[in-house]
Design an enzyme around this catalytic site. Structure first.
Site, PDB file in Angstrom:
ATOM      1  N   CYS A  40      -1.443  47.596  52.208  1.00 50.99           N
ATOM      2  CA  CYS A  40      -2.398  46.701  52.235  1.00 50.99           C
ATOM      3  C   CYS A  40      -2.263  45.810  53.246  1.00 50.99           C
ATOM      4  O   CYS A  40      -3.358  45.393  53.765  1.00 50.99           O
ATOM      5  CB  CYS A  40      -2.107  45.945  50.851  1.00 50.99           C
ATOM      6  SG  CYS A  40      -0.609  45.084  50.559  1.00 50.99           S
ATOM      7  N   HIS A  76       0.214  41.222  47.688  1.00 52.91           N
ATOM      8  CA  HIS A  76      -1.030  42.106  48.030  1.00 52.91           C
ATOM      9  C   HIS A  76      -1.820  41.478  49.134  1.00 52.91           C
ATOM     10  O   HIS A  76      -2.126  40.249  49.042  1.00 52.91           O
ATOM     11  CB  HIS A  76      -1.660  42.478  46.894  1.00 52.91           C
ATOM     12  CG  HIS A  76      -2.743  43.319  46.947  1.00 52.91           C
ATOM     13  ND1 HIS A  76      -2.620  44.526  47.793  1.00 52.91           N
ATOM     14  CD2 HIS A  76      -4.170  43.276  46.800  1.00 52.91           C
ATOM     15  CE1 HIS A  76      -3.725  45.413  47.698  1.00 52.91           C
ATOM     16  NE2 HIS A  76      -4.646  44.593  47.392  1.00 52.91           N
ATOM     17  N   ASN A  98     -10.981  44.609  49.293  1.00 50.01           N
ATOM     18  CA  ASN A  98      -9.762  45.223  48.897  1.00 50.01           C
ATOM     19  C   ASN A  98      -9.626  46.494  49.751  1.00 50.01           C
ATOM     20  O   ASN A  98     -10.744  46.897  50.447  1.00 50.01           O
ATOM     21  CB  ASN A  98      -9.783  45.421  47.463  1.00 50.01           C
ATOM     22  CG  ASN A  98      -8.111  45.268  47.158  1.00 50.01           C
ATOM     23  OD1 ASN A  98      -7.241  45.612  47.653  1.00 50.01           O
ATOM     24  ND2 ASN A  98      -7.939  45.305  45.889  1.00 50.01           N
TER      25      ASN A  98
END
Length: 431
Positions: A65, A354, A375
């Site tokens: 991520c 994250h 995302n």
């Protein structure tokens, strides 16, 4: 010690309240999250400050991520410059060099610990062998990789099964790292030769799983008007400089909000053992007040620049919405579970890490109400890949944001020029 008498007392107290029996019958048949979803969790997706981006990427079954959030920002520069409908940069290219650099750095760390007389029972040695090789990283780590290796389009160095599913490669490289430790424990050895052998082995493994990145390539594309373009014989660094050109290392700063006896506002901290690229500095984090940071985040979004951030995954996502589910669990059990941002970090309540990017915010009277998030979990999740967070979630669970220095005032910039305060790895609350 919990004695039999106390257990009987607890049971009697529980069973005397008839509501607890109803609660038990209800809770053992459903997910808790279904009981905290209502109209208040259905947040409108309209934002008065909004950055239009171009599609959702997918990091697949990996912990990349931190890399994908950066790539999602950088690709927008290429899309704008080349008038494209969509475009992706290569996450596999960054991962190739990250794996190799990370492995090399850990070998160097082990050799350094050995020279200092640290053995298997020293927590530095134990920690590096326990963690092994993993995917997670930081904005600054990405910036160092870009600075050294540049970047290529995704179609030049595409994903492989292994780059999208990293459990096995991490297990293999971790085993290799542990074998290296056992080998250098022996007497009368040439550590340089052994290190070179293990780097060769790691390169063989990574190259076999990912392929070998091109040192030069042609950049071909069709723009939105259907016109063909080709830019020949580019190195990855030349491509970055020509089509992106952002100075990640010098123009941006990682900023957190946390205070205790060791951390204070308006200070710059440097976190030990966070460098994953040999010869680079450890991560630096500036600590300022939350409202001051959010003001900078909003100003950056107003200028059309997404904001990279780190968040805890403590709070569950509900159908594309990030809210503080712990508050709502409090209502179910009539037990106060609420903690504020500082207390969550202070008590090690930050679980997971994250990285995503803010691409919008709704404000009323210049106060943020909700935030739009891009995302990297593909478009099947959230609202076609985008998420929405209420401001309460941002206040509690966003612990670091990356800000362009031009959105900081002169007093804050002055702090960045000071010598950073060193924090050992065991006291790192904001890494």
């Amino acid at each position: 010690m919990l004695k039999k008498e106390k257990l009987n007392e607890l049971k009697k107290f529980y069973e005397n309240d008839k509501k607890n029996k109803v609660l038990n019958r209800m809770l053992n048949k459903v997910q808790l999250v279904d009981l905290i979803t209502d109209k208040d969790t259905q947040i409108s997706s309209q934002f008065n400050i909004n950055i239009e981006t171009h599609g959702i990427t997918d990091q697949k079954f990996t912990g990349r991520c931190w890399s994908f959030a950066n790539l999602n920002i950088l690709r927008e520069k290429v899309i704008e410059k080349c008038n494209l409908k969509n475009f992706e940069l290569s996450g596999s290219y960054i991962a190739f060099y990250d794996k190799l650099e990370r492995f090399n750095k850990k070998l160097e760390n082990i050799l350094e610990y050995k020279s200092e007389g640290k053995d298997l029972y020293d927590r530095y040695v134990s920690d590096i062998l326990k963690d092994g090789i993993y995917d997670g990283g930081w904005f600054t780590q990405f910036a160092h990789l870009i600075d050294k290796y540049g970047i290529v389009p995704k179609d030049i160095f595409p994903e492989t099964y292994q780059s999208s599913n990293t459990y096995e490669v991490n297990q293999i490289l971790s085993r290799l790292l542990r074998k290296f430790y056992l080998e250098i424990e022996k007497e009368n050895i040439n550590t340089d030769e052994i290190k070179d052998k293990y780097i060769n082995d790691a390169y063989k493994i990574i190259s076999s799983l990912y392929g070998i990145p091109s040192e030069m390539f042609d950049f071909e594309y069709m723009d939105k008007d259907g016109k063909y373009h080709i830019d020949k014989n580019l190195t990855p660094k030349q491509f970055y400089e020509k089509y992106i050109g952002i100075d990640l290392l010098n123009d941006y700063v990682e900023i957190g909000c946390y205070i205790d006896d060791k951390y204070k506002y308006n200070n710059l901290y440097q976190l030990e053992d966070t460098s994953q690229v040999s010869g680079t500095e450890d991560l630096k984090v500036l600590i300022i007040e939350n409202e001051k940071l959010k003001e900078s985040m909003i100003n950056q979004l107003k200028d059309g620049e997404p904001v990279y951030f780190y968040s805890s995954t403590t709070s569950k996502r509900i159908e594309g919405i990030w809210i503080d589910t712990m508050d709502r669990y409090s209502d179910i059990f009539d037990v106060n579970l609420r903690l504020e941002h500082n207390d969550i970090i202070k008590t090690n309540g930050r679980t997971g890490q994250h990285c995503m990017i803010f691409t919008g915010v709704k404000t009323i009277d210049d106060k943020p109400i909700k935030w739009k998030i891009e995302n990297s979990w593909g478009d099947k999740y959230g609202v076609k890949g985008d998420y929405i967070a209420d401001d309460d979630w941002v206040n509690k669970y966003v612990y670091v944001a990356v800000i362009n220095k031009k959105y900081l005032d002169s007093k804050t910039i002055e702090i960045l020029n000071r010598k950073p305060i060193k924090i050992n790895k065991w006291d790192a609350k904001i890494d």
